[in-house]
Design an enzyme around this catalytic site. Sequence first.
Site, PDB file in Angstrom:
ATOM      1  N   TYR A   1      65.897  86.059  63.223  1.00 39.96           N
ATOM      2  CA  TYR A   1      64.891  85.294  64.270  1.00 39.96           C
ATOM      3  C   TYR A   1      64.629  85.948  65.391  1.00 39.96           C
ATOM      4  O   TYR A   1      63.459  85.824  66.056  1.00 39.96           O
ATOM      5  CB  TYR A   1      65.559  84.088  64.455  1.00 39.96           C
ATOM      6  CG  TYR A   1      64.698  82.722  65.174  1.00 39.96           C
ATOM      7  CD1 TYR A   1      63.983  81.968  64.733  1.00 39.96           C
ATOM      8  CD2 TYR A   1      64.894  82.766  66.676  1.00 39.96           C
ATOM      9  CE1 TYR A   1      63.086  81.093  65.131  1.00 39.96           C
ATOM     10  CE2 TYR A   1      63.834  81.778  67.172  1.00 39.96           C
ATOM     11  CZ  TYR A   1      63.089  80.949  66.521  1.00 39.96           C
ATOM     12  OH  TYR A   1      62.594  80.075  66.937  1.00 39.96           O
TER      13      TYR A   1
ATOM     14  N   ALA B   1      39.718  93.436  67.432  1.00 40.75           N
ATOM     15  CA  ALA B   1      39.867  93.325  66.047  1.00 40.75           C
ATOM     16  C   ALA B   1      39.337  94.415  65.316  1.00 40.75           C
ATOM     17  O   ALA B   1      40.222  95.128  64.103  1.00 40.75           O
ATOM     18  CB  ALA B   1      39.074  92.222  65.393  1.00 40.75           C
TER      19      ALA B   1
ATOM     20  N   PHE C   1      33.138  86.184  69.876  1.00 34.78           N
ATOM     21  CA  PHE C   1      33.239  85.824  68.456  1.00 34.78           C
ATOM     22  C   PHE C   1      33.400  84.366  68.133  1.00 34.78           C
ATOM     23  O   PHE C   1      33.744  83.901  69.355  1.00 34.78           O
ATOM     24  CB  PHE C   1      34.317  86.462  67.473  1.00 34.78           C
ATOM     25  CG  PHE C   1      34.768  86.098  66.237  1.00 34.78           C
ATOM     26  CD1 PHE C   1      33.802  86.522  65.111  1.00 34.78           C
ATOM     27  CD2 PHE C   1      35.994  85.407  65.906  1.00 34.78           C
ATOM     28  CE1 PHE C   1      34.316  86.383  63.790  1.00 34.78           C
ATOM     29  CE2 PHE C   1      36.287  85.066  64.699  1.00 34.78           C
ATOM     30  CZ  PHE C   1      35.400  85.513  63.704  1.00 34.78           C
ATOM     31  N   ASP C   2      33.113  83.520  67.249  1.00 35.37           N
ATOM     32  CA  ASP C   2      33.108  82.214  66.949  1.00 35.37           C
ATOM     33  C   ASP C   2      34.534  81.496  67.556  1.00 35.37           C
ATOM     34  O   ASP C   2      34.462  80.623  68.310  1.00 35.37           O
ATOM     35  CB  ASP C   2      32.665  81.619  65.573  1.00 35.37           C
ATOM     36  CG  ASP C   2      33.384  82.055  64.405  1.00 35.37           C
ATOM     37  OD1 ASP C   2      34.521  82.835  64.709  1.00 35.37           O
ATOM     38  OD2 ASP C   2      33.268  81.967  63.342  1.00 35.37           O
TER      39      ASP C   2
ATOM     40  N   HIS D   1      30.723  75.417  61.057  1.00 38.92           N
ATOM     41  CA  HIS D   1      30.277  76.138  59.741  1.00 38.92           C
ATOM     42  C   HIS D   1      31.379  76.187  58.763  1.00 38.92           C
ATOM     43  O   HIS D   1      31.019  76.290  57.779  1.00 38.92           O
ATOM     44  CB  HIS D   1      29.894  77.444  60.006  1.00 38.92           C
ATOM     45  CG  HIS D   1      30.675  78.430  61.124  1.00 38.92           C
ATOM     46  ND1 HIS D   1      31.171  78.247  62.137  1.00 38.92           N
ATOM     47  CD2 HIS D   1      31.329  79.419  60.576  1.00 38.92           C
ATOM     48  CE1 HIS D   1      31.858  78.975  62.432  1.00 38.92           C
ATOM     49  NE2 HIS D   1      31.976  79.785  61.767  1.00 38.92           N
TER      50      HIS D   1
ATOM     51  N   LYS E   1      41.896  92.638  60.435  1.00 40.41           N
ATOM     52  CA  LYS E   1      40.899  93.513  60.246  1.00 40.41           C
ATOM     53  C   LYS E   1      41.392  94.960  60.335  1.00 40.41           C
ATOM     54  O   LYS E   1      41.803  95.328  59.126  1.00 40.41           O
ATOM     55  CB  LYS E   1      39.790  93.445  61.389  1.00 40.41           C
ATOM     56  CG  LYS E   1      39.626  91.850  61.943  1.00 40.41           C
ATOM     57  CD  LYS E   1      39.081  90.788  60.888  1.00 40.41           C
ATOM     58  CE  LYS E   1      38.913  89.480  61.443  1.00 40.41           C
ATOM     59  NZ  LYS E   1      38.625  89.093  62.646  1.00 40.41           N
TER      60      LYS E   1
ATOM     61  N   ASP F   1      38.660  92.364  73.061  1.00 36.41           N
ATOM     62  CA  ASP F   1      38.664  91.647  71.628  1.00 36.41           C
ATOM     63  C   ASP F   1      38.743  92.907  70.708  1.00 36.41           C
ATOM     64  O   ASP F   1      37.801  93.234  70.230  1.00 36.41           O
ATOM     65  CB  ASP F   1      37.655  90.668  71.591  1.00 36.41           C
ATOM     66  CG  ASP F   1      37.991  89.694  70.149  1.00 36.41           C
ATOM     67  OD1 ASP F   1      38.845  89.883  69.483  1.00 36.41           O
ATOM     68  OD2 ASP F   1      37.293  88.795  69.862  1.00 36.41           O
TER      69      ASP F   1
HETATM   70  C1  LIG Z   1      38.365  87.542  63.249  1.00 34.50           C
HETATM   71  C2  LIG Z   1      38.348  87.782  64.652  1.00 34.50           C
HETATM   72  C3  LIG Z   1      38.909  87.008  65.626  1.00 34.50           C
HETATM   73  C4  LIG Z   1      39.811  85.900  65.093  1.00 34.50           C
HETATM   74  O1  LIG Z   1      40.883  86.274  64.735  1.00 34.50           O
HETATM   75  P1  LIG Z   1      41.623  85.361  63.315  1.00 34.50           P
HETATM   76  O2  LIG Z   1      42.686  86.364  62.939  1.00 34.50           O
HETATM   77  O3  LIG Z   1      40.419  85.212  62.391  1.00 34.50           O
HETATM   78  O4  LIG Z   1      42.260  84.378  64.151  1.00 34.50           O
HETATM   79  C5  LIG Z   1      38.480  87.073  66.943  1.00 34.50           C
HETATM   80  N1  LIG Z   1      37.594  88.138  67.394  1.00 34.50           N
HETATM   81  C6  LIG Z   1      37.047  88.879  66.654  1.00 34.50           C
HETATM   82  C7  LIG Z   1      36.134  89.900  67.013  1.00 34.50           C
HETATM   83  C8  LIG Z   1      37.200  88.835  65.276  1.00 34.50           C
HETATM   84  O5  LIG Z   1      36.617  89.477  64.191  1.00 34.50           O
END
Ligand SMILES: *Cc1c(COP(=O)(O)O)cnc(C)c1O
Length: 459
Positions: A73, A217, A125-126, A450, A258, A215
């Site tokens: 933990y 990813a 991103f969304d 969506h 990703k 951000d």
């Molecule tokens: C996928 C993604 C997110 C959100 O990440 P999750 O792991 O799906 O919660 C944020 N920003 C970007 C650019 C992404 O591609």
Amino acid sequence: MAKRYIPEPFRIKMVERIKMLTREERIEKIKEAKYNLFNLRAEDVYIDLLTDSGTNAMSDEQWSGVMKGDEAYAGGKSYFRLVEAGRDIFGYEFIQPVHQGRGAEKVLFPTKLSEGKVAISNMFFDTTRAHVELAGARAIDCVVEEAKDPTHRAPFKGNMDVEKFEKLVNEHEGKVGLVVMTITNNSAGGQPVSVENMRAVSEVCKRYNIPLCIDAARFAENAHFVKEREEEFKNSSLKEITREMFSYADMFIMSAKKDAITNMGGLIGIKDDANLYQLVKGNCISYEGFITYGGLSGRDLEALAIGLYEGLDEEYLNYRVGQLEYLASILDDNEIAYQAPVGGHGLFVDAKKMFPHIPYNEFPGQALAVELYIEAGIRTCDIGSYMLGNDPDTGEQLQADFEFTRLAVARRVYTQAHFDIMAEALIAIKDRAKDVKGYKITWEPPILRHFQASLEPIE
Ligand SMILES: *Cc1c(COP(=O)(O)O)cnc(C)c1O
């Protein structure tokens, strides 16, 4: 002429069976799913291009790491291994695991954003946009103009429009709580951001004393493009490029599903601000889990620590981006428009061009997504007005800059023949494009619609 397909720099030692339903069955399934691809059962999909998130194939190294995951933990070995990997690659002092990217957003954003603040990004991103709004702030996109013309080829269509950005900072004086640079710029079509652009944005942020967040990813795909397209870095390693890129920001959020090639995971990185790290730890314990696991199993932490390095491998990235360039070259031969040049993790077909008779508020990107499923069992998603949703203040349908259908490609999962099927399906749909109809929404939730909305074709 189609580009040569770069052979996989791996061989396959475990397989998962997939099957193709008949066209009639697919027509029935998509109707039952209320024309929302997220409602389909994965087993009814032949090639799943809904997202590249968490759908990647892990390596033998990662799977052996899974067996070594420390499930303590507090203070587990896998946590320390992950922190070391994060520090080594990004050069940041504090690395906090979380369960996925939106966990990072939920933990970090309220420390910088609240009612009355704004956040500015090359493009949100969304879920990132949603977490800006959930923190009470407003999200503003500020991508370069050239990104808005899918046929205009430019090396860094993910960049921030720096001049417009500085104007926005002045307009919202004292209210800009955070600047977010999304690398690669997912919503603009997986388009890269140059180091030069990051430097310029960072310079403005420093002058106005605004924190800069990456951000991150697809940090590795972005580094690949920087090496290919930015003269200054043609002899640098991808790790050196990554370090340089991150040196201009103060913090990052990352969906590790990703480029870190895992099925679940996320990270927050903080360069050196110990006070901010303290706030992040507090929120993390409340929302995600204790600091040393952040909502993940020890085995996930271990696979993530390994995946961060595998994602940066040059041979692998040449093959990965090469797959998309192969598909793009077939579309060029057949005059099918897409966000060009093709991005790192997906090909974004220009649905507005494919269906000029379908207006934005009848969702051309969604219409093409439905057709790809009917044509060949391919699951994709809309990146356009359907995804963008309604204005949070007026409730009116927003018009997106693009109407894309995104073919997002999971890492190390599909082979050349699958790419040929994608190309053939798009060509077949193009030939009957004028008969394809738009859609209307029959039910929608208030945010991130969506994922859940129901639709109906407009007869
Ligand atoms: C996928 C993604 C997110 C959100 O990440 P999750 O792991 O799906 O919660 C944020 N920003 C970007 C650019 C992404 O591609």
